[in-house]
Scaffold this active site. Structure first.
Site, mmCIF file in Angstrom:
data_model
loop_
_atom_site.group_PDB
_atom_site.id
_atom_site.type_symbol
_atom_site.label_atom_id
_atom_site.label_comp_id
_atom_site.label_asym_id
_atom_site.label_seq_id
_atom_site.Cartn_x
_atom_site.Cartn_y
_atom_site.Cartn_z
ATOM 1 C CD GLU A 129 -11.505 -3.540 8.933
ATOM 2 O OE1 GLU A 129 -12.035 -4.453 8.294
ATOM 3 O OE2 GLU A 129 -10.602 -3.725 9.758
ATOM 4 C CB SER A 131 3.774 -2.706 5.507
ATOM 5 O OG SER A 131 3.679 -1.799 6.566
ATOM 6 C CG ASN A 167 -4.144 5.966 19.622
ATOM 7 O OD1 ASN A 167 -4.336 5.174 18.702
ATOM 8 N ND2 ASN A 167 -3.972 5.601 20.873
ATOM 9 C CD GLN A 209 -2.619 1.078 2.685
ATOM 10 O OE1 GLN A 209 -2.413 0.210 3.546
ATOM 11 N NE2 GLN A 209 -3.637 1.910 2.775
ATOM 12 N N GLY A 210 0.792 2.029 -1.069
ATOM 13 C CA GLY A 210 1.654 3.211 -1.188
ATOM 14 C C GLY A 210 0.897 4.509 -1.019
ATOM 15 C CE1 TYR A 211 -3.859 4.410 -0.858
ATOM 16 C CE2 TYR A 211 -4.778 4.474 1.352
ATOM 17 C CZ TYR A 211 -4.911 4.172 0.018
ATOM 18 O OH TYR A 211 -6.079 3.631 -0.445
ATOM 19 C CB SER A 212 2.677 7.122 4.310
ATOM 20 O OG SER A 212 1.570 6.651 5.026
#
Ligand SMILES: Cc1cc2nc3c(=O)[nH]c(=O)nc-3n(C[C@H](O)[C@H](O)[C@H](O)COP(=O)(O)OP(=O)(O)OC[C@H]3O[C@@H](n4cnc5c(N)ncnc54)[C@H](O)[C@@H]3O)c2cc1C
Lengths: 398, 379
Positions: A251, A168, A375, A131-134
């Site tokens: 989800e 990741s 959080n 997953q390549g978001y950040s």
């Protein structure tokens, strides 16, 4: 109000349990309980082989429609599958991003060509996704993405340039989905595209980042005119944000009970140690073990409510608190493990820095409250979406 | 699996909330607290006649509604949300206590009284720090049985027509009796308390003569622990209501109040506190409904006492914390007006405090749970 599954679902449970029992043996015996957050670097090859074994049993992508090789499993069945998988010690799924993120995204937003190209290899446990978001400048503020995508008319290809970070398992994956800016003049969530990009190509450089555990599960991924085909943009140019956010809606919490099963294993281990080393007589430890037990049960019944759905299908209040709840709980569990162990918690048994399970748990649970929305971001979302409080102001602090 | 309300349960919740919004306003609660009686008799009559909530736990064969525990806690949650000042809790507690007694004329008569709107109170123990401390004794001399001793924190006891009282037998086992406040040797006094929305009493007994017919249960040891658990679960319902209302009124206040040219609801410190409050109340609610389902399963023998007690420990620890955290945070979010008598948040704060130590502190619940988890045989 009912807390039990139907007879048909219980039969399904037996089927899952039997299959796992029969298959987590022989060459796969050693992968039991391995992998997963904090342990992703272990048994990678074996766990990929395990994905193919799962596929043979039709146990990958069970929530997908049958047309694409899934079982169109109900929410209850998916919950049961995850629960039994965890109970049997099924290894951390190498295929879970493809199964639960790429797949549902393509099913919802993808073209027929994209589905036909990308779904079968995911379903068959042959191709792994990340997953390549950040990005360095876009963490909590995902809309600050700067990676760019340009369509090269001559080559008939998209070209992507930029840097992703914390990706990741990119170093163990074949593909990455990338959120990149198509419209140069656009800002924030406008003008983005959602791209399907092969990792094994000259334009992509992957550099693992060593974590506080001494191991590397996530990476920096550099794109220097990396290419993907004209059919590899999901949705229309400019729809990237919508597609990316759509992921969140998939989800439904089906994996939560399975996750709790793993948490229970960890808590059981801590209780076992506390009884052996006498920490179980310490009044403070007793309170905290009880609190951990209560927290785990709370998560279970929060999940049960969440899985029972809202009347109008909207995201329920239980769903909104789930991430904040489990991440905080798990982080506290890591600390509890250390406090139960006392001075022994410090000792490294093997090699120069080969941490044991509880040490990894302690260190890696600090990541739980960061990835997938910190959080603080979760609290912002709860306050804004569930309680109708004003949105965060943007722009420079005055 | 559907861990969600049925249509009927949702309707019960809606009608309960609507009825109480009407009848248990802030003004009504304050008037009830200030009255000599400590609650509004006319409202209690309406609760009994119009809503029939006193009959929820009374078995059908005794002409009650014989509904489940989910229904009972739905109503009590709504009551907590509106600070209902009423004998409802006492009566629910007594009905729960009676359903576990063998069928006797006395028990059936008590169910009848409850349905008729009489107040039946439950005198469990004389707690200082320990709620297991039963101070009442049974003495038999020359064929006559007497009860002597004390019991504290008897909900609405001073207004009761009948009182159920647990007492120590000569051999240290417990038994359960029904006494009448007008009997000779009985004195029940209202206990002045910091929280005035849940009026309490203290029972004194001095050689109160009781007949065999007044004995509800000769061996009440198991009954005692079960009844503590059931009473705790009823209290948890109240606490979830307190926690929810504290969140709601505090968030509403922060949306109205402006400072630094912004509503204070826009400050992140306030938003994050509110998010934590929501997490607390939703968690307590999940454990409340889990506990209610557990009682229903337990009453038909599907789960054992251990599971019942565990559910009560967990729900009580969690909801006590939630109610106190939310009401306390609520005062802080209100600023100066949170300290005034005029604003309701202080009433929730006091009720949260009172329920927190009623039937055992959260730390006691956790210790009991720890004992279940750690002191038994190795798993
Ligand atoms: C183990 C791990 C795996 C990951 N895997 C992936 C992956 O596969 N793919 C991927 O795309 N990303 C991944 N991430 C990235 C993850 O999503 C980000 O780390 C996360 O969104 C936070 O962004 P950041 O690290 O830039 O922190 P920042 O956004 O810089 O946050 C730093 C601190 O500031 C706080 N903060 C930021 N904004 C606000 C605000 N508005 N209000 C209050 N506080 C605020 C944060 O809560 C945090 O405490 C992973 C991260 C970790 C730790």
């Amino acid at each position: 109000m009912k807390l039990t599954f139907s007879a048909a679902d219980e039969l399904f449970r037996e089927e899952v349990a039997d299959w796992l029992n029969d298959n987590l043996t022989g060459e796969f015996a050693e992968v039991r309980y391995r992998g997963g957050p904090g342990d992703e670097h272990h048994f990678v090859t074996e766990r990929k082989a395990w994905e193919r074994r799962l596929a043979v049993g039709r146990w990958t992508c069970i929530g997908w429609p049958e047309q694409w090789g899934g079982r169109a499993a109900s929410i209850e069945q998916q919950v049961i599958f995850h629960e039994e998988y965890a109970r049997a010690g099924g290894p951390g799924r190498m295929g879970h991003i493809g199964d639960t993120l790429t797949g549902p995204t393509l099913l919802a937003f993808g073209s027929e060509t994209q589905k036909a190209t990308y779904l079968p290899p995911i379903r068959n446990g042959e191709v792994f996704w990340s997953q390549g978001y950040s990005e360095p400048g876009a963490g909590s503020d995902l809309a600050a993405i700067r990676s760019r995508a340009e369509f090269d008319e001559d080559a008939g290809q998209w070209k992507i340039t930029g840097q992703k970070v914390w990706t990741s398992l990119a170093h163990e994956s074949d593909y990455v989905f990338v959120l990149a800016r198509i419209d140069r003049d656009s800002t924030r969530h406008h003008g983005l595209g959602f791209f399907l990009v092969a990792l094994n190509q000259p334009g992509v450089t992957i550099r693992p980042i060593t974590q506080l555990t001494g191991t590397a599960e996530f990476n920096e991924v550099y794109f220097d005119e990396a290419v993907c085909g004209p059919d590899d943009l999901v949705g229309a140019p400019g729809d990237g944000w919508k597609v990316a956010m759509g992921l969140l809606g998939f989800e439904r919490g089906v994996s939560t009970l399975g996750q709790q099963m793993l948490f229970q294993t960890e808590l059981d281990e801590i209780i076992r140690i506390a009884k052996v080393n006498g920490a179980s007589r310490d009044p403070d430890i007793r309170q905290r073990i009880a609190e951990a037990h209560i927290g785990l049960k709370t998560m279970r019944y929060n999940s049960m409510r969440m899985l029972s759905g809202t009347e109008d299908g909207s995201l329920s209040r239980e769903a909104m608190i789930y991430k904040l709840y489990w991440s905080s709980w798990h982080r506290n569990l890591g600390k509890l493990a250390m406090d139960v162990l006392g001075p022994d918690a410090e000792l490294i048994e093997n090699g120069p820095y080969d941490l044991n399970r509880l040490q990894s748990l302690f260190l890696f649970t600090r990541a739980d409250t960061i990835y997938g929305g910190t959080n603080q971001i979760q609290r912002n979302l709860i306050a804004e979406r569930a309680l109708g409080m004003p949105k965060e102001p943007r722009g420079p602090a005055k | 699996m559907k861990f969600a309300f049925t249509d009927e349960q949702r309707m019960l919740r809606d009608t309960s909330q609507a009825f109480l919004a009407d009848t248990s306003s802030s003004r009504a609660v304050r008037m009830a607290c200030a009255s000599d009686r400590g609650f509004d008799d006319a409202l209690w009559r309406r609760v009994c006649d119009d809503m029939y909530w006193q009959g929820i736990l009374v078995p059908e064969e005794n002409d009650g509604l014989g509904l489940g525990w989910v229904e009972m806690v739905i109503v009590l949650e709504a009551a907590g949300e509106r600070l209902l000042t009423s004998p409802l809790f006492a009566v629910a507690q007594s009905a729960a206590a009676l359903t576990q007694c063998p069928k006797t004329a006395c028990r059936d008569a008590l169910f009848g009284s409850i349905l008729a709107g009489d107040i039946v109170a439950l005198a469990l123990s004389n707690p200082s720090s320990d709620w297991h401390c039963v101070d009442a004794r049974v003495d038999t001399s020359e064929g006559v049985t007497h009860l002597s001793g004390e019991a504290g924190f008897v909900s609405c006891g001073y207004a009761a027509e009948h009182v159920l009282v647990a007492a120590q037998n000569a051999d240290d086992t417990l038994s359960l009796w029904c006494i009448n406040p007008s009997q000779e040797g009985v004195r029940i006094e209202r206990t002045p308390t910091m929280d005035q929305t849940r009026p309490m009493a203290h029972l004194y007994m001095d050689a109160v003569t009781v007949s065999n017919e007044q004995c509800l249960l000769a061996d009440a040891n198991e009954w005692f622990n079960r009844t503590l658990a059931l009473s705790r679960i009823l209290t948890v319902a109240d606490q979830v209501g307190i926690a929810q209302a504290s969140l709601d009124i505090s968030v509403a206040y922060t949306k109205e109040r402006s400072q630094f040219d912004r509503t204070i609801a826009s400050f992140q410190a306030i938003k994050h506190k509110a998010a934590d409050m929501m997490l607390k109340v939703e968690s307590a609610r999940s454990l409340l409904y889990y506990a209610a389902c557990t009682v229903d399963a337990w009453s038909v023998g599907q789960v054992n006492d251990e599971a019942l007690l565990e559910a009560a420990y967990m729900a009580s620890a969690c909801a006590s914390d939630a109610a106190f955290f939310n009401a306390g945070s609520g005062i802080q979010m209100h600023g100066g007006v949170g300290i005034t008598e005029e604003y309701d948040i202080q009433l929730y704060f006091k009720r949260a405090r009172a329920t927190e130590s009623f039937l055992g502190r959260p730390s006691d619940m956790r210790e009991s749970l720890a004992s279940q988890l750690l002191d038994g045989a190795a798993p």
